[in-house]
Design a protein around this motif. Structure first.
Motif, PDB file in Angstrom:
ATOM      1  N   PHE A  35     -28.085 -17.306   5.364  1.00  0.00           N
ATOM      2  CA  PHE A  35     -27.981 -15.935   5.868  1.00  0.00           C
ATOM      3  C   PHE A  35     -29.099 -15.626   6.856  1.00  0.00           C
ATOM      4  O   PHE A  35     -28.867 -14.975   7.878  1.00  0.00           O
ATOM      5  CB  PHE A  35     -28.016 -14.920   4.725  1.00  0.00           C
ATOM      6  N   TYR A  74     -28.211 -17.221  10.140  1.00  0.00           N
ATOM      7  CA  TYR A  74     -27.066 -16.478  10.692  1.00  0.00           C
ATOM      8  C   TYR A  74     -27.497 -15.144  11.273  1.00  0.00           C
ATOM      9  O   TYR A  74     -27.149 -14.789  12.413  1.00  0.00           O
ATOM     10  CB  TYR A  74     -26.038 -16.303   9.576  1.00  0.00           C
ATOM     11  N   SER A  75     -28.294 -14.400  10.527  1.00  0.00           N
ATOM     12  CA  SER A  75     -28.787 -13.106  10.990  1.00  0.00           C
ATOM     13  C   SER A  75     -29.638 -13.262  12.246  1.00  0.00           C
ATOM     14  O   SER A  75     -29.514 -12.498  13.211  1.00  0.00           O
ATOM     15  CB  SER A  75     -29.603 -12.435   9.878  1.00  0.00           C
ATOM     16  N   VAL A 101     -19.447 -12.555   6.043  1.00  0.00           N
ATOM     17  CA  VAL A 101     -20.358 -13.396   6.824  1.00  0.00           C
ATOM     18  C   VAL A 101     -19.589 -14.301   7.783  1.00  0.00           C
ATOM     19  O   VAL A 101     -20.004 -14.497   8.945  1.00  0.00           O
ATOM     20  CB  VAL A 101     -21.253 -14.221   5.875  1.00  0.00           C
ATOM     21  N   LEU A 111     -26.748  -9.348  -1.002  1.00  0.00           N
ATOM     22  CA  LEU A 111     -26.967 -10.760  -1.294  1.00  0.00           C
ATOM     23  C   LEU A 111     -28.064 -10.937  -2.338  1.00  0.00           C
ATOM     24  O   LEU A 111     -27.929 -11.731  -3.268  1.00  0.00           O
ATOM     25  CB  LEU A 111     -27.316 -11.510   0.002  1.00  0.00           C
ATOM     26  N   GLY A 151     -34.265 -11.674   3.405  1.00  0.00           N
ATOM     27  CA  GLY A 151     -33.019 -11.447   4.132  1.00  0.00           C
ATOM     28  C   GLY A 151     -33.243 -10.637   5.396  1.00  0.00           C
ATOM     29  O   GLY A 151     -32.713 -10.947   6.469  1.00  0.00           O
TER      30      GLY A 151
END
Length: 437
Positions: free
Chosen positions: A29, A32-33, A92, A139, A156
């Motif tokens: 994550f 990805y973020s 996602v 998450l 995150g």
């Protein structure tokens, strides 16, 4: 179960287990973020270069940043519904797919008459952001144990900040302020690199990313799962929104959080103009100062997450970090025109607290609104942030044009002071902590 406060006192009977795979999910994550967030500021941080190459107004370049805020507001409710009803994995995947598609569109925009293509690509990436910003709190709650939730949420949020840091650092390095040919080569290089990264991230997510572990990792998540299983429809989604809008503490947090992060968005969007006005020909310094702000904020996010996990002083930490954000903004205001190296230091102080505040606000929202889904509470929180960002960015631009930089920043300090006051009025109602008791 109903959505009443009695939910908070239910004693779970289901088995609880924390899985090692949680760290892989969190790492995916974060990457990805970052792959999405690094595109938010990639044009604005080289505004003067983009204006020169595409022959557009600087306001139009600012819109490449503001489009992230504008698209988020109408799309956050569908995105929150998607997250609450279809889970982390599908949300996602959709976000990663959109980020990759938008990144590849930009590859075809390298020509002075194709700004419209690059803006279309940026818009697709911006829309995909709606499948990111609400994820950290959810998450963390779904995958991590009671004493790790705040830390995981902080990590995150770290992904978004990491991406912004990359967006500040590399565009000034990759796209030189030289002749049209050199600018074109730099833009092409940048767009291909970003498109490749987002494609790899999409493939990794398709292979490895999962929605939830087989067993819940905490007692609070047992309650959450039971509630969500009985409330998966549109009517209950809007009932949840109604309950959030009647929660006084949450409403105060919405406004105060929006002020803090909205000001951060305004400063980030106009940082190139702010720095190059005080220090001409300093595009790379503007990028590195932005990097300093965000890197300090990444450290702040993790420190605040650890602090929350160890102390569970959510209200006190929120107020303390907010006050420090105001102090940091005051210091930044009074030192902007001293020396460039001083700006690096004061920008780092500002960033540590202002962007370090992001996960703190998320976690306080989760506490104030439990057992409502984290995706809905943080989604609404982020929607308000975008509204404030849309309002503060043109306001800050206008103040910079009619006043000295000093007085424009003083105005932001005054607005932050209002945010501090509102934060102190938030009740210390920690509902998620009560569920763990």
């Amino acid at each position: 179960m109903s959505g009443s406060s009695g939910d908070c006192n239910v004693q779970p009977t289901q088995e609880i287990k924390v899985y090692k795979k949680r760290w892989l999910i969190l790492t995916l994550f974060v990457v990805y973020s970052a792959s999405n967030a690094m595109q938010w500021i990639e044009y604005s941080i080289i505004t003067n270069i983009v204006v020169k190459y595409y022959n557009v107004l600087d306001y139009v370049v600012d819109m490449t940043s503001m489009i992230y805020m504008i698209t988020y507001i109408p799309l956050i409710f569908p995105a929150s519904y998607l997250l609450d009803n279809f889970g982390l994995r599908w949300t996602v995947i959709i976000g990663a797919l959109g980020t990759a598609i938008g990144s590849w569109l930009k590859v075809f925009s390298v020509a002075p008459d194709r700004f419209w293509i690059t803006f279309c690509g940026q818009t697709v990436v911006a829309i995909s952001q709606t499948c990111i910003l609400s994820i950290p709190a959810r998450l963390a709650a779904v995958w991590f144990g009671d004493n790790e939730v705040s830390r995981a949420c902080g990590i995150g949020v770290f992904g978004n900040q990491l991406g912004i840091a990359i967006g500040f650092l590399f565009p000034p390095m990759l796209v030189p302020n030289k002749d049209t040919y050199e600018i074109e080569r730099g833009l092409q290089r940048m767009f291909y690199i970003v498109a490749a990264i987002t494609s790899v991230v999409l493939i990794l997510i398709l292979i490895f990313f999962k929605s939830a572990p087989p067993l819940p990792p905490s007692s609070a998540q047992v309650v959450q799962r039971e509630k969500s299983e009985s409330n998966k429809d549109v009517k209950n989604f809007f009932n949840s929104l109604a309950r959030l809008c009647s929660n006084r503490g949450y409403l105060l947090l919405l406004i105060s959080y929006g002020i803090n992060v909205g000001i951060f968005y305004a400063i980030s969007t106009l940082l190139n103009r702010l720095v190059t006005k005080e220090y001409p020909d300093s595009e790379e310094d503007a990028g590195r100062i932005g990097l300093t702000i965000v890197c300090a904020g990444m450290v702040g996010s993790i420190v605040c997450g650890i602090l929350l996990d160890k102390t569970h002083k959510f209200w006190l930490t929120t107020v303390g970090v907010y006050v420090c954000s105001l102090v940091g903004m005051i210091i930044f205001t009074f030192t902007l025109d001293v020396k460039i190296y001083v700006v690096y230091i004061t920008a780092g102080i500002l960033g540590f607290f202002m962007t370090g505040y992001l996960p703190v606000g998320f976690e306080l929202a989760a506490e104030l609104t439990f057992p409502e889904p984290e995706g809905t509470s943080t989604g609404l929180l982020n929607a308000v942030v975008q509204l404030f960002g849309i309002a503060f960015t043109p306001l800050y631009r206008y103040l910079l044009s009619i006043w000295e930089d000093f007085w424009a920043n003083v105005a932001l300090c005054c607005i932050l002071a209002v945010g501090v006051l509102l934060t102190t009025l938030i009740p210390n109602d920690l509902r998620r902590q009560k569920a763990k008791a």
